[in-house]
Design a protein around this motif. Structure first.
Motif, PDB file in Angstrom:
ATOM      1  N   GLN A   5      -3.937   3.090   1.744  1.00  0.00           N
ATOM      2  CA  GLN A   5      -2.919   2.054   1.898  1.00  0.00           C
ATOM      3  C   GLN A   5      -3.092   1.318   3.233  1.00  0.00           C
ATOM      4  OE1 GLN A   5       1.052   3.556   1.551  1.00  0.00           O
ATOM      5  NE2 GLN A   5       1.985   1.543   1.610  1.00  0.00           N
ATOM      6  N   LYS A   6      -3.345   2.050   4.301  1.00  0.00           N
ATOM      7  CA  LYS A   6      -3.563   1.426   5.609  1.00  0.00           C
ATOM      8  C   LYS A   6      -4.780   0.512   5.579  1.00  0.00           C
ATOM      9  CE  LYS A   6      -1.513   5.091   8.387  1.00  0.00           C
ATOM     10  NZ  LYS A   6      -1.767   6.170   9.352  1.00  0.00           N
ATOM     11  N   TYR A   7      -5.837   0.957   4.903  1.00  0.00           N
ATOM     12  CA  TYR A   7      -7.073   0.184   4.805  1.00  0.00           C
ATOM     13  C   TYR A   7      -6.839  -1.104   4.011  1.00  0.00           C
ATOM     14  CZ  TYR A   7     -12.063  -0.702   4.180  1.00  0.00           C
ATOM     15  OH  TYR A   7     -13.311  -1.270   4.182  1.00  0.00           O
ATOM     16  N   ILE A   8      -6.106  -1.017   2.912  1.00  0.00           N
ATOM     17  CA  ILE A   8      -5.794  -2.202   2.101  1.00  0.00           C
ATOM     18  C   ILE A   8      -4.974  -3.193   2.913  1.00  0.00           C
ATOM     19  CG2 ILE A   8      -4.462  -3.037   0.111  1.00  0.00           C
ATOM     20  CD1 ILE A   8      -5.291  -0.442  -1.340  1.00  0.00           C
ATOM     21  N   MET A 138       0.834  -6.954  -5.199  1.00  0.00           N
ATOM     22  CA  MET A 138       2.291  -6.795  -5.118  1.00  0.00           C
ATOM     23  C   MET A 138       2.766  -5.602  -5.945  1.00  0.00           C
ATOM     24  SD  MET A 138       3.916 -10.617  -4.932  1.00  0.00           S
ATOM     25  CE  MET A 138       2.659 -11.651  -5.673  1.00  0.00           C
ATOM     26  N   LEU A 139       2.175  -5.407  -7.123  1.00  0.00           N
ATOM     27  CA  LEU A 139       2.538  -4.253  -7.939  1.00  0.00           C
ATOM     28  C   LEU A 139       2.155  -2.963  -7.233  1.00  0.00           C
ATOM     29  CD1 LEU A 139       3.734  -3.273 -10.618  1.00  0.00           C
ATOM     30  CD2 LEU A 139       1.442  -3.445 -11.605  1.00  0.00           C
ATOM     31  N   LEU A 140       1.005  -2.938  -6.609  1.00  0.00           N
ATOM     32  CA  LEU A 140       0.571  -1.780  -5.833  1.00  0.00           C
ATOM     33  C   LEU A 140       1.528  -1.519  -4.670  1.00  0.00           C
ATOM     34  CD1 LEU A 140      -1.712   0.295  -5.798  1.00  0.00           C
ATOM     35  CD2 LEU A 140      -2.999  -1.257  -4.329  1.00  0.00           C
ATOM     36  N   THR A 141       1.965  -2.582  -4.013  1.00  0.00           N
ATOM     37  CA  THR A 141       2.938  -2.450  -2.926  1.00  0.00           C
ATOM     38  C   THR A 141       4.238  -1.853  -3.436  1.00  0.00           C
ATOM     39  OG1 THR A 141       1.978  -4.266  -1.661  1.00  0.00           O
ATOM     40  CG2 THR A 141       4.276  -3.744  -1.217  1.00  0.00           C
ATOM     41  N   LEU A 142       4.704  -2.308  -4.596  1.00  0.00           N
ATOM     42  CA  LEU A 142       5.925  -1.732  -5.189  1.00  0.00           C
ATOM     43  C   LEU A 142       5.741  -0.245  -5.481  1.00  0.00           C
ATOM     44  CD1 LEU A 142       7.464  -4.241  -7.766  1.00  0.00           C
ATOM     45  CD2 LEU A 142       8.524  -3.313  -5.720  1.00  0.00           C
ATOM     46  N   ILE A 143       4.605   0.111  -6.018  1.00  0.00           N
ATOM     47  CA  ILE A 143       4.332   1.518  -6.330  1.00  0.00           C
ATOM     48  C   ILE A 143       4.329   2.350  -5.056  1.00  0.00           C
ATOM     49  CG2 ILE A 143       2.570   3.115  -7.200  1.00  0.00           C
ATOM     50  CD1 ILE A 143       1.882   0.869  -9.281  1.00  0.00           C
ATOM     51  N   SER A 147       6.911   5.349  -4.177  1.00  0.00           N
ATOM     52  CA  SER A 147       6.394   6.655  -3.774  1.00  0.00           C
ATOM     53  C   SER A 147       7.039   7.122  -2.472  1.00  0.00           C
ATOM     54  CB  SER A 147       4.875   6.569  -3.630  1.00  0.00           C
ATOM     55  OG  SER A 147       4.362   7.770  -3.120  1.00  0.00           O
ATOM     56  N   ARG A 148       7.127   6.207  -1.490  1.00  0.00           N
ATOM     57  CA  ARG A 148       7.767   6.563  -0.215  1.00  0.00           C
ATOM     58  C   ARG A 148       9.238   6.891  -0.411  1.00  0.00           C
ATOM     59  NH1 ARG A 148       4.782   2.303   1.790  1.00  0.00           N
ATOM     60  NH2 ARG A 148       6.600   0.945   1.875  1.00  0.00           N
ATOM     61  N   GLN A 153      13.517  10.901  -0.620  1.00  0.00           N
ATOM     62  CA  GLN A 153      14.629  11.511  -1.342  1.00  0.00           C
ATOM     63  C   GLN A 153      14.396  13.009  -1.519  1.00  0.00           C
ATOM     64  OE1 GLN A 153      15.317   9.909  -5.254  1.00  0.00           O
ATOM     65  NE2 GLN A 153      17.366  10.776  -5.382  1.00  0.00           N
ATOM     66  N   ARG A 154      13.167  13.397  -1.848  1.00  0.00           N
ATOM     67  CA  ARG A 154      12.841  14.822  -1.978  1.00  0.00           C
ATOM     68  C   ARG A 154      13.021  15.556  -0.650  1.00  0.00           C
ATOM     69  NH1 ARG A 154       7.589  13.966  -3.951  1.00  0.00           N
ATOM     70  NH2 ARG A 154       7.970  12.758  -5.792  1.00  0.00           N
TER      71      ARG A 154
END
Length: 163
Positions: A5-8, A138-143, A147-148, A153-154
């Protein structure tokens, strides 16, 4: 945040900056040459192509940083659980729209693959492919955001169970 994610994000931000510099340079180049009596039509079209890519890359950066415009006058007055539910519903609607745009943007790009840009020896797909690529980011960003949020929440639940 994962290394992928950081690399992207790093590549996307560097590319956006380079594209913006290129657009400014091309427009300046076109203006100077037009002022000198030598209009250069291809530079304007190339600047437009790059600007379209900047728009989609910038839209993803705005999504990642929660900078898109929103109207929250109604949701501010809702209870916290309802706010969370409304936000989740909005995210799902955005994700559905992005999937729609990815699919039809890809189709549109394929449809225009044989068409060339007027003053450039490039396929029009270089312009139209900004849609599925930008929407995929943008879809990847939403995912990643989901995830975060699930991870946070967990972690809150684990913290409460330990007390």
């Amino acid at each position: 945040m994962s290394n992928v994610q950081k690399y992207i994000i790093l590549i996307e931000e560097k590319l956006t900056k380079l594209l913006l510099i290129a657009v400014v340079g091309l427009v300046f180049f076109a203006a100077v040459f037009r002022w000198g009596g030598f209009p250069v039509a291809w530079s304007v079209e190339m600047a437009q192509l790059l600007f379209i890519w900047i728009i989609f890359l910038g839209a993803n950066q705005a999504l990642r940083n929660n900078r898109h415009i929103g109207v929250n006058i109604l949701t501010e007055k809702l209870p916290q659980k309802v706010k969370v539910a409304v936000a989740a519903l909005m995210d799902l609607l955005v994700a559905a729209f992005l999937i729609f745009m990815i699919y039809y943007g890809f189709q549109h790009s394929l449809h225009h693959s044989l068409r060339s840009i007027q003053n450039l020896p490039l396929s029009y797909s270089y312009i139209t492919s900004a849609i599925p690529v930008g929407c995929s980011l943008m879809l990847l960003t939403l995912i990643f955001k989901w995830s975060r949020a699930l991870s946070a929440q967990r972690n809150r639940k684990v913290g409460r169970d330990d007390e």
